[in-house]
Scaffold this active site. Structure first.
Site, short mmCIF file in Angstrom:
data_model
loop_
_atom_site.label_atom_id
_atom_site.label_comp_id
_atom_site.label_asym_id
_atom_site.label_seq_id
_atom_site.Cartn_x
_atom_site.Cartn_y
_atom_site.Cartn_z
CB CYS B 34 -1.11 0.08 1.33
SG CYS B 34 -0.29 0.30 2.64
CB CYS B 105 -1.53 8.34 7.09
SG CYS B 105 -1.32 8.05 5.49
#
Lengths: 398, 124
Positions: B34, B105
């Protein structure tokens, strides 16, 4: 930071000052609707005709074969959906087949995907590690029900140039056989958006039936695209209404943008002398980057690419982080493609070349243009190693 | 602006990046697929169970680096119990804001911390 350095010309270009001056009156004094028969309308109509002729001259076709759209994306949607829907109601057992490549722009891939979900057969042709379509592979995929082959002329992310002339020849031969056995012809479309500035786009030589181009990639305005549709190619309108653009794209024409597109395309030829110097600057950027920064992967094939695009992968530094760090230093570039900025997916183009997801996430595209100077490239060469080193320090990559 | 000034500040001038030798706990989150990979290093006071020192190494986008730096700033000096109470929403709040596609994140940052604390506990 003295000045911002724009190295994202493949995303969009600034409008040429002369083009801007040419289109401006059509936003104000010459505001007429080209469909009106009076003075104002006819003034707009004439200007639009002139622009159409300029595009036709550039492509080597007749002006009746040019259709204006609101963007290149719309143009691609129109021909992919429009051609397919023409064939859909034919007979219940005819299932149209489209061949495209894995490295197309989303403006081709997404309409294909949508049609695929509705039962149209779609083949996504792989490319080799240089990003090239292999003719022999394509030839094997063409079938009786193949109505369309759509491949881009030059790729927006890595700059690779496809063998359009060879594909055109292949299709000509296949269509000759198809005609003899009374089988449906395979039409050939190319998205030439990135190619117009640099490559020969004469449709006869390319052997294409359909070609897409855009205003804002060639120092013209945004919000305008154009299609070459070879006479006799069956396309069903996707937007219906007042019947403008030969009924293929209804809606009052964006006259000022059309005038701008005409002026911009007429100027492309005069800029061809700059190809050499831009290629030299790009090659300098490549050479010095590979020399000064360790663990860089060049994703652009040097020999067979547009002169202005280069794509690198920097191990241990993520693409978006590089872009934002460079932006802080006044350098404007992008990861893969500008549209991809909205998604987290790694570039489908780089994955198709055989890069790992990890490598694809570390990619950055530099695209040079008409106003790029050696000084700018020198500045990038100074800043880039520092930015990469810093990000690698943060990631612990040594 | 896609990123707030605060995010940019932590991305451009992170204070906590690096590695701790002989760390008491090491945690990881994310995966290279990712595009984001975080590593957190902890030094923990044996008596007070407080995080004495914390550092990160992150390969990732601007938001991933800023979130890594922010979680370090937030939990440094906290007990491990207190640190585990820090939620990803707290990180976002401290950063001003994150674009919706980048919320993950901040989640990665809390996961990396959790993994580092678990690693520490295992070693005890």
């Amino acid at each position: 930071m003295a000045k911002r350095i724009y190295l994202d010309y493949a995303s969009t270009t600034p409008i040429d000052p002369k083009v801007f001056r040419t289109l401006l009156p059509f936003l104000k004094d010459n505001f007429g609707n080209p469909s009106s028969v009076h003075y104002f309308g006819q003034k707009a109509q004439v200007a639009m005709d002139i622009a159409r002729e300029k595009i036709a001259k550039f492509l080597g076709c007749s002006s009746e074969e040019i259709v204006f759209t609101g963007s290149a994306t719309e143009a691609n949607n129109l021909i992919i959906k429009g051609l397919t829907s023409y064939f859909l109601p034919q007979t219940s057992n005819f299932r149209p087949h489209i061949i495209t490549s894995q490295i197309e722009h989303k403006a081709v891939l997404e309409p294909c995907k949508a049609l695929g979900e509705k039962g149209v057969e779609i083949t996504y042709l792989p490319v080799n590690d240089q990003g090239l379509i292999q003719i022999s592979r394509l030839a094997k995929k063409i079938k009786e029900n193949t109505v369309l082959v759509s491949t881009m002329y030059a790729n927006n992310e890595i700059g690779v140039i496809q063998p359009i002339v060879e594909i055109g020849k292949l299709l000509k031969n296949i269509n000759r056989i198809k005609e003899k056995s009374k089988v449906q012809k395979t039409y050939f479309h190319t998205d030439a958006v990135q190619a117009i500035n640099w490559l020969d786009c004469k449709v006869e030589r390319l052997g294409v039936d359909l070609l897409t181009l855009s205003g804002h990639k060639i120092y013209g305005p945004k919000g305008i695209g154009a299609l070459y549709i070879k006479k006799g190619t069956p396309i069903e309108a996707q937007i219906r209404g007042g019947g403008q653009e030969q009924g293929l794209r209804s809606g009052t024409e964006n006259v000022s943008a059309i005038v701008g597109l005409g002026a911009a395309i007429a100027k492309v030829k005069s800029q061809k002398s700059k190809v050499k110097s831009i290629r030299r600057l790009r090659n300098k950027l490549i050479k010095e980057t590979l020399r000064n920064i360790p663990d860089v992967k060049l994703n652009t094939p040097l020999q067979n690419s547009l002169p202005n695009i280069v794509n690198f992968s920097f191990k241990g530094a993520e693409g978006e982080a590089i872009v934002i760090a460079l932006d802080q230093e006044g350098i404007c570039v992008s990861t893969g493609s500008a549209c991809a900025a909205k998604s987290l997916e790694p570039s489908h183009v780089l994955l198709a070349l055989g890069l790992s997801e990890e490598e694809a996430h570390t990619s950055v595209r530099f695209s040079l243009g008409r106003y790029t100077t050696e000084k700018e490239i020198n500045y990038v060469l100074k800043v880039l190693p520092e930015v990469i080193a810093k990000l690698r320090k943060i990631s612990g990559y040594l | 602006m896609i990123y707030s000034k605060k995010v940019l500040k932590h991305f451009l001038h992170p204070k906590f990046f690096g590695k701790i030798k002989n760390a008491d706990g090491i945690g990881k989150a994310g995966n290279p697929l990712c595009g984001d990979l975080m590593e957190l290093y902890l030094k923990i006071d044996k008596k007070t169970k407080k995080i004495k020192d914390i550092k990160f190494q992150t390969t990732g986008c601007c938001a991933a680096i800023a979130s890594s730096d922010m979680i370090c700033e937030v939990v440094k000096g906290k007990t491990i119990k207190g640190a585990l109470k820090v939620k990803f929403e707290d990180i976002i709040k401290k950063l001003g804001k994150l674009p919706p596609v980048k919320v993950h994140c901040s989640i990665l940052a809390t996961q990396a911390l959790k993994s580092a604390i678990e690693n520490y506990k295992k070693k005890l």
